[in-house]
Enzyme design. Structure first.
Site, PDB file in Angstrom:
ATOM      1  N   ASP A 197       0.856  -1.194   0.000  1.00  0.00           N
ATOM      2  CA  ASP A 197       0.000   0.000   0.000  1.00  0.00           C
ATOM      3  C   ASP A 197       0.891   1.243   0.000  1.00  0.00           C
ATOM      4  O   ASP A 197       2.060   1.172   0.391  1.00  0.00           O
ATOM      5  CB  ASP A 197      -0.864   0.040   1.263  1.00  0.00           C
ATOM      6  CG  ASP A 197      -2.084  -0.876   1.178  1.00  0.00           C
ATOM      7  OD1 ASP A 197      -2.346  -1.425   0.104  1.00  0.00           O
ATOM      8  OD2 ASP A 197      -2.769  -1.025   2.206  1.00  0.00           O
ATOM      9  N   GLN A 210      -0.436   7.184  -6.307  1.00  0.00           N
ATOM     10  CA  GLN A 210      -1.606   8.024  -5.999  1.00  0.00           C
ATOM     11  C   GLN A 210      -1.659   9.215  -6.954  1.00  0.00           C
ATOM     12  O   GLN A 210      -0.726  10.037  -6.982  1.00  0.00           O
ATOM     13  CB  GLN A 210      -1.476   8.534  -4.557  1.00  0.00           C
ATOM     14  CG  GLN A 210      -1.395   7.432  -3.512  1.00  0.00           C
ATOM     15  CD  GLN A 210      -0.554   7.836  -2.309  1.00  0.00           C
ATOM     16  OE1 GLN A 210       0.514   8.433  -2.452  1.00  0.00           O
ATOM     17  NE2 GLN A 210      -1.013   7.506  -1.113  1.00  0.00           N
ATOM     18  N   ARG A 240      -1.007  -0.592  -8.696  1.00  0.00           N
ATOM     19  CA  ARG A 240      -2.363  -0.131  -8.385  1.00  0.00           C
ATOM     20  C   ARG A 240      -2.374   1.393  -8.457  1.00  0.00           C
ATOM     21  O   ARG A 240      -1.555   2.056  -7.826  1.00  0.00           O
ATOM     22  CB  ARG A 240      -2.745  -0.568  -6.974  1.00  0.00           C
ATOM     23  CG  ARG A 240      -4.124  -0.050  -6.538  1.00  0.00           C
ATOM     24  CD  ARG A 240      -4.336  -0.204  -5.029  1.00  0.00           C
ATOM     25  NE  ARG A 240      -4.243  -1.579  -4.594  1.00  0.00           N
ATOM     26  CZ  ARG A 240      -3.965  -1.923  -3.323  1.00  0.00           C
ATOM     27  NH1 ARG A 240      -3.752  -1.012  -2.399  1.00  0.00           N
ATOM     28  NH2 ARG A 240      -3.880  -3.192  -2.988  1.00  0.00           N
ATOM     29  N   LYS A 287      -6.591   7.424  -6.268  1.00  0.00           N
ATOM     30  CA  LYS A 287      -6.502   8.892  -6.183  1.00  0.00           C
ATOM     31  C   LYS A 287      -5.596   9.310  -5.030  1.00  0.00           C
ATOM     32  O   LYS A 287      -4.877  10.297  -5.133  1.00  0.00           O
ATOM     33  CB  LYS A 287      -7.893   9.486  -5.978  1.00  0.00           C
ATOM     34  CG  LYS A 287      -8.793   9.353  -7.197  1.00  0.00           C
ATOM     35  CD  LYS A 287     -10.096  10.115  -7.008  1.00  0.00           C
ATOM     36  CE  LYS A 287     -11.053   9.847  -8.149  1.00  0.00           C
ATOM     37  NZ  LYS A 287     -12.342  10.558  -8.003  1.00  0.00           N
ATOM     38  N   HIS A 320     -13.773   3.958  -7.378  1.00  0.00           N
ATOM     39  CA  HIS A 320     -15.221   3.686  -7.462  1.00  0.00           C
ATOM     40  C   HIS A 320     -15.879   4.723  -8.334  1.00  0.00           C
ATOM     41  O   HIS A 320     -17.103   4.729  -8.476  1.00  0.00           O
ATOM     42  CB  HIS A 320     -15.861   3.742  -6.066  1.00  0.00           C
ATOM     43  CG  HIS A 320     -15.051   3.033  -5.040  1.00  0.00           C
ATOM     44  ND1 HIS A 320     -14.164   3.669  -4.213  1.00  0.00           N
ATOM     45  CD2 HIS A 320     -14.967   1.720  -4.741  1.00  0.00           C
ATOM     46  CE1 HIS A 320     -13.571   2.784  -3.431  1.00  0.00           C
ATOM     47  NE2 HIS A 320     -14.037   1.593  -3.739  1.00  0.00           N
TER      48      HIS A 320
END
Ligand code: FDA
Length: 323
Positions: A149, A178, A199, A202, A242
Site C-alpha cells: 500500500d 496516488q 495499483r 486517487k 469507485h
C-alpha cells in the site's frame, strides 16, 4: 455541521483527516465494537478467520480479493513483529482453504516497521524491508502475491526503494501510486514495465499543495494521464477507483491501447459499490476487492468517512448506540 460540495470535492475531507489525529477522538471512536453498523460496512471482522470467510464469500461470487491486516504507524519493533506473524497466519490459512489463486495480501510498510525511529535515519526502512521480505516469501510459498500500500507522501521514496529491493527476489510484488501527487505521472512511466503490478488510486491522505493537486478535477485529470501511462505500458495496471466516470474512461482506454480483459484489473474497497463490482465481473472484467480486517480499524474508517461525509450521520448513530 454543514456538508458542502464544491465541484464534487468534499470540503470536509481535510478537517476530518485532521480531527482523526486527535487521541481523544480515537479513544471515543475505537470504543465502538467492530459489529457497529458503520464499522461492519467497511471491515468484515477482527480475526483471521473472519477475513478468510469474507474472502471465500467474495471469491465464490467470481471476485478476486486483497486482504489487509489493519495496523499502521507502528512505533514498537515488537508490534511490527506481531503484524508480520498475523500475515504469516493469514497466508497459511489462505493456502489451507485453497484460496491463494484468487486472494492476495496488501501490506502497509508502516505496519511492519517503516515508521520506527532508531540509531540512524534508515533504521525503520531496513526493518520494514526485512519484514516485507518475510511476508513476500510466505506469499510465494502459499501461491500468491503481496501489494505494498502507499501511505502519505513522506513515505513515497522509501516505499518505492523497498519495492525496488523486494522485486529483485519477488518481481511479482505490487505497489500503489496516488494520482493526487504531482510526481505520480512520472512514477507511472518509470514503473510501467513488463511484469510490474501497479495499483493506481486517487490517494487518501491530507497532502499539502506543494506536493499534491488539491481540486478534485486536477486529481481526476492526473488519474487519466496516469492511466494512459500504465495501460499504454507493458505492466499490469490495477485500477482502484469507485468513480463511475473514471471506470468508464479506463474501460475505453483499455480498448484503445489494445488491452485484453485480464491484462489489467479493477479494484474497489469492501462494502463500496458492490453492485458495480458484480456488474464489472459479469462483463468479463477482473475485479479485486480490498478487504481490511483486524482490531486497528480506526485510521482506515476515518479515511473512508473523510471521502464520504454523507456517511457522517450513519457514523454518529453508530457511535451513540455503539452497535
Ligand atoms: P471518489 O472519492 O471521488 O469517489 C467516487 C464515488 O465512489 C463516490 O461518488 C461514491 O459514489 C463512491 N465512494 C467513494 N468512496 C466511498 C466510500 N468510502 N463509501 C461509499 N461510497 C464511496 N489510497 C491510498 O492513499 N493508498 C493506498 O494504498 C490505497 N489503496 C486502495 C486500494 C483500493 C482497492 C481502493 C479502491 C482504494 C485505495 N485507496 C488507497 C483509496 C483511494 O486513494 C481513494 O481514497 C478512494 O478509493 C476514494 O476515491 P475514488 O477513486 O473511489 O473516488
Amino acid at each position: 455541521m454543514r456538508v458542502r460540495l464544491e465541484g464534487g470535492i468534499h470540503v470536509l475531507r481535510e478537517p476530518m483527516l485532521l480531527l482523526a489525529r486527535s487521541e481523544q477522538v480515537k479513544k471515543l471512536v475505537s470504543s465502538m465494537p467492530v459489529s457497529a453498523g458503520i464499522v461492519k460496512s467497511y471491515v468484515p471482522g477482527e480475526t483471521t478467520a473472519a477475513a478468510i470467510d469474507a474472502a471465500a464469500m467474495l471469491a465464490g461470487q467470481g471476485l478476486h480479493v486483497t486482504l489487509d491486516h489493519l495496523g499502521e504507524d507502528v512505533v514498537e519493533v515488537e508490534q511490527a513483529a506481531t503484524n508480520v506473524s498475523a500475515y504469516l497466519d493469514l497466508l497459511d490459512g489462505l493456502a489451507t482453504r485453497n484460496l491463494a489463486r484468487r486472494v492476495e495480501v496488501s501490506v502497509k510498510l508502516s505496519a511492519v516497521g517503516q515508521a520506527l525511529g532508531g540509531p540512524d535515519p534508515d533504521h525503520g526502512e531496513r526493518i520494514a524491508l526485512k519484514n516485507a521480505r518475510t511476508i513476500c516469501m510466505a506469499a510465494r510459498n502459499a501461491g500468491t502475491t503481496v501489494t505494498l500500500d502507499m501511505e502519505d507522501h513522506t513515505t513515497t521514496d522509501s516505499t518505492l526503494a523497498i519495492l525496488h529491493e523486494l522485486r529483485k527476489d519477488y518481481p511479482e510484488t505490487g505497489a500503489v501510486l496516488q494520482s493526487y501527487l504531482h510526481r505520480t505521472e512520472a512514477d507511472c512511466r518509470a514503473l510501467a514495465h513488463e511484469g510490474s503490478r501497479i495499483r493506481l488510486c486517487k490517494g487518501a491522505y491530507a497532502e499539502p499543495p506543494d506536493v499534491a493537486f488539491q481540486p478534485k478535477v486536477d486529481v481526476d485529470r492526473s488519474f487519466v494521464r496516469c492511466l494512459k501511462a500504465l495501460l499504454g505500458g507493458q505492466g499490469y495496471p490495477m485500477i482502484a477507483t469507485h468513480d463511475p466516470r473514471l471506470v468508464e474512461i479506463a474501460s475505453s482506454l483499455a480498448s484503445r491501447y489494445g488491452r485484453e480483459q485480464g491484462s489489467y484489473e479493477f479494484q474497489m474497497l469492501y462494502g463500496v459499490r458492490p453492485e458495480e463490482q458484480r456488474r464489472l465481473v459479469e462483463s468479463g472484467e477482473t475485479v479485486r476487492v480490498y478487504v481490511p480486517y483486524g482490531r486497528e480499524w480506526y485510521g482506515y474508517l476515518m479515511r473512508r468517512l473523510a471521502e464520504r461525509p454523507q456517511n457522517l450521520s450513519f457514523f454518529l448513530k453508530s457511535l451513540i448506540s455503539k452497535k
